[in-house]
Design a protein around this motif. Sequence first.
Motif, PDB file in Angstrom:
ATOM      1  N   HIS A  63     -21.052 -22.393   2.168  1.00 37.92           N
ATOM      2  CA  HIS A  63     -20.839 -21.306   1.217  1.00 37.92           C
ATOM      3  C   HIS A  63     -19.359 -21.147   0.926  1.00 37.92           C
ATOM      4  O   HIS A  63     -18.510 -21.405   1.790  1.00 37.92           O
ATOM      5  N   LEU A  64     -19.056 -20.697  -0.282  1.00 37.81           N
ATOM      6  CA  LEU A  64     -17.682 -20.463  -0.712  1.00 37.81           C
ATOM      7  C   LEU A  64     -17.545 -19.081  -1.329  1.00 37.81           C
ATOM      8  O   LEU A  64     -18.426 -18.621  -2.055  1.00 37.81           O
ATOM      9  N   HIS A  65     -16.429 -18.445  -1.039  1.00 34.62           N
ATOM     10  CA  HIS A  65     -16.022 -17.237  -1.743  1.00 34.62           C
ATOM     11  C   HIS A  65     -14.759 -17.612  -2.514  1.00 34.62           C
ATOM     12  O   HIS A  65     -13.641 -17.536  -1.991  1.00 34.62           O
ATOM     13  N   GLY A  66     -14.946 -18.077  -3.746  1.00 34.54           N
ATOM     14  CA  GLY A  66     -13.822 -18.551  -4.538  1.00 34.54           C
ATOM     15  C   GLY A  66     -13.032 -19.595  -3.779  1.00 34.54           C
ATOM     16  O   GLY A  66     -13.591 -20.506  -3.165  1.00 34.54           O
ATOM     17  N   ASP A  67     -11.708 -19.453  -3.779  1.00 32.14           N
ATOM     18  CA  ASP A  67     -10.835 -20.323  -2.991  1.00 32.14           C
ATOM     19  C   ASP A  67     -10.288 -19.574  -1.785  1.00 32.14           C
ATOM     20  O   ASP A  67      -9.228 -19.911  -1.263  1.00 32.14           O
ATOM     21  N   GLU A  68     -11.034 -18.544  -1.331  1.00 31.31           N
ATOM     22  CA  GLU A  68     -10.528 -17.697  -0.261  1.00 31.31           C
ATOM     23  C   GLU A  68     -11.236 -17.898   1.079  1.00 31.31           C
ATOM     24  O   GLU A  68     -10.610 -17.734   2.136  1.00 31.31           O
ATOM     25  N   ALA A  69     -12.521 -18.218   1.069  1.00 30.94           N
ATOM     26  CA  ALA A  69     -13.271 -18.302   2.324  1.00 30.94           C
ATOM     27  C   ALA A  69     -14.361 -19.360   2.213  1.00 30.94           C
ATOM     28  O   ALA A  69     -14.878 -19.631   1.121  1.00 30.94           O
ATOM     29  N   LYS A 132      -5.090 -17.660   4.709  1.00 32.33           N
ATOM     30  CA  LYS A 132      -4.246 -16.653   5.371  1.00 32.33           C
ATOM     31  C   LYS A 132      -3.990 -15.458   4.453  1.00 32.33           C
ATOM     32  O   LYS A 132      -3.976 -14.307   4.907  1.00 32.33           O
ATOM     33  N   ALA A 133      -3.796 -15.709   3.175  1.00 31.00           N
ATOM     34  CA  ALA A 133      -3.504 -14.627   2.232  1.00 31.00           C
ATOM     35  C   ALA A 133      -4.707 -13.726   1.991  1.00 31.00           C
ATOM     36  O   ALA A 133      -4.563 -12.622   1.471  1.00 31.00           O
ATOM     37  N   ALA A 134      -5.905 -14.190   2.366  1.00 32.64           N
ATOM     38  CA  ALA A 134      -7.125 -13.418   2.104  1.00 32.64           C
ATOM     39  C   ALA A 134      -7.630 -12.675   3.331  1.00 32.64           C
ATOM     40  O   ALA A 134      -8.678 -12.037   3.267  1.00 32.64           O
ATOM     41  N   ARG A 135      -6.897 -12.731   4.427  1.00 32.04           N
ATOM     42  CA  ARG A 135      -7.359 -12.065   5.636  1.00 32.04           C
ATOM     43  C   ARG A 135      -7.235 -10.552   5.505  1.00 32.04           C
ATOM     44  O   ARG A 135      -6.396 -10.037   4.775  1.00 32.04           O
ATOM     45  N   GLY A 136      -8.119  -9.851   6.205  1.00 34.82           N
ATOM     46  CA  GLY A 136      -8.111  -8.397   6.162  1.00 34.82           C
ATOM     47  C   GLY A 136      -8.861  -7.800   4.997  1.00 34.82           C
ATOM     48  O   GLY A 136      -8.822  -6.586   4.788  1.00 34.82           O
ATOM     49  N   LYS A 137      -9.596  -8.624   4.238  1.00 35.21           N
ATOM     50  CA  LYS A 137     -10.353  -8.146   3.080  1.00 35.21           C
ATOM     51  C   LYS A 137     -11.848  -8.025   3.362  1.00 35.21           C
ATOM     52  O   LYS A 137     -12.631  -7.733   2.459  1.00 35.21           O
ATOM     53  N   GLY A 138     -12.254  -8.287   4.592  1.00 33.31           N
ATOM     54  CA  GLY A 138     -13.671  -8.211   4.919  1.00 33.31           C
ATOM     55  C   GLY A 138     -14.465  -9.435   4.531  1.00 33.31           C
ATOM     56  O   GLY A 138     -15.706  -9.394   4.506  1.00 33.31           O
ATOM     57  N   LEU A 139     -13.784 -10.544   4.246  1.00 37.77           N
ATOM     58  CA  LEU A 139     -14.498 -11.738   3.799  1.00 37.77           C
ATOM     59  C   LEU A 139     -15.301 -12.379   4.930  1.00 37.77           C
ATOM     60  O   LEU A 139     -16.344 -12.981   4.685  1.00 37.77           O
ATOM     61  N   GLY A 140     -14.817 -12.263   6.157  1.00 39.35           N
ATOM     62  CA  GLY A 140     -15.587 -12.786   7.280  1.00 39.35           C
ATOM     63  C   GLY A 140     -16.944 -12.114   7.375  1.00 39.35           C
ATOM     64  O   GLY A 140     -17.984 -12.781   7.516  1.00 39.35           O
TER      65      GLY A 140
END
Length: 202
Positions: A63-69, A132-140
């Motif tokens: 699975h992909l969340h854009g280019d963030e996860a 790294k730039a997307a951490r802390g956004k709840g993506l996990g």
Amino acid sequence: MNIDLPDTICLATRRDWRQIGDITAEAFSEDPFNLWLFGGGRALRPLFRIMARDIYLKEGFCHLHGDEAATMWATHESNLQFPPLSLFQLMAAQMIHGKKGAMKRGMAAGEAMEKHHPHAPHIYLFTIGTRKAARGKGLGNAMLAPVLAAADREGLPVYLENSNPVNHGFYTSFGFEKIGEFSVLDQSPPMAPMWREPQPLA
């Protein structure tokens, strides 16, 4: 297994292997176990690209969340062995980018993970990672939740190996429990297998 994905997350296709590999390599660039195995990010990128392309996009699902996860998953029935050509490509990449002895440690790690991998039916989370730039956004949370919900509906446990103690609390918050610990060649940072029983449906 029917997985209900939100609009922000997509099922990756075969053409996404580079993106999955690059996101995962960045996410694991400070992971103590993978640093011990291979060294820096230049060695991790070909590893995760090849694993995405030749194992998890073929035998499992990603699975992909854009280019963030990105996540890489499999079932207990999946064949997670490297095809011969893929193994040759990985060896060549590690000779160029990896630390001395990287492939020896990598092969030993693969054998140890296979030895401790459960045989009971389950869903396997190989990797979950964010830029790294997307951490802390709840993506996990967002990347895990749909598959865990599907596993609960199917009555299936979920298994993973936690290679970084920092992530222990994150996984336990989803119901995972540590079921052991093992090292590779008696000198690696510990790898902690974790198991999640299916949760009661709301």
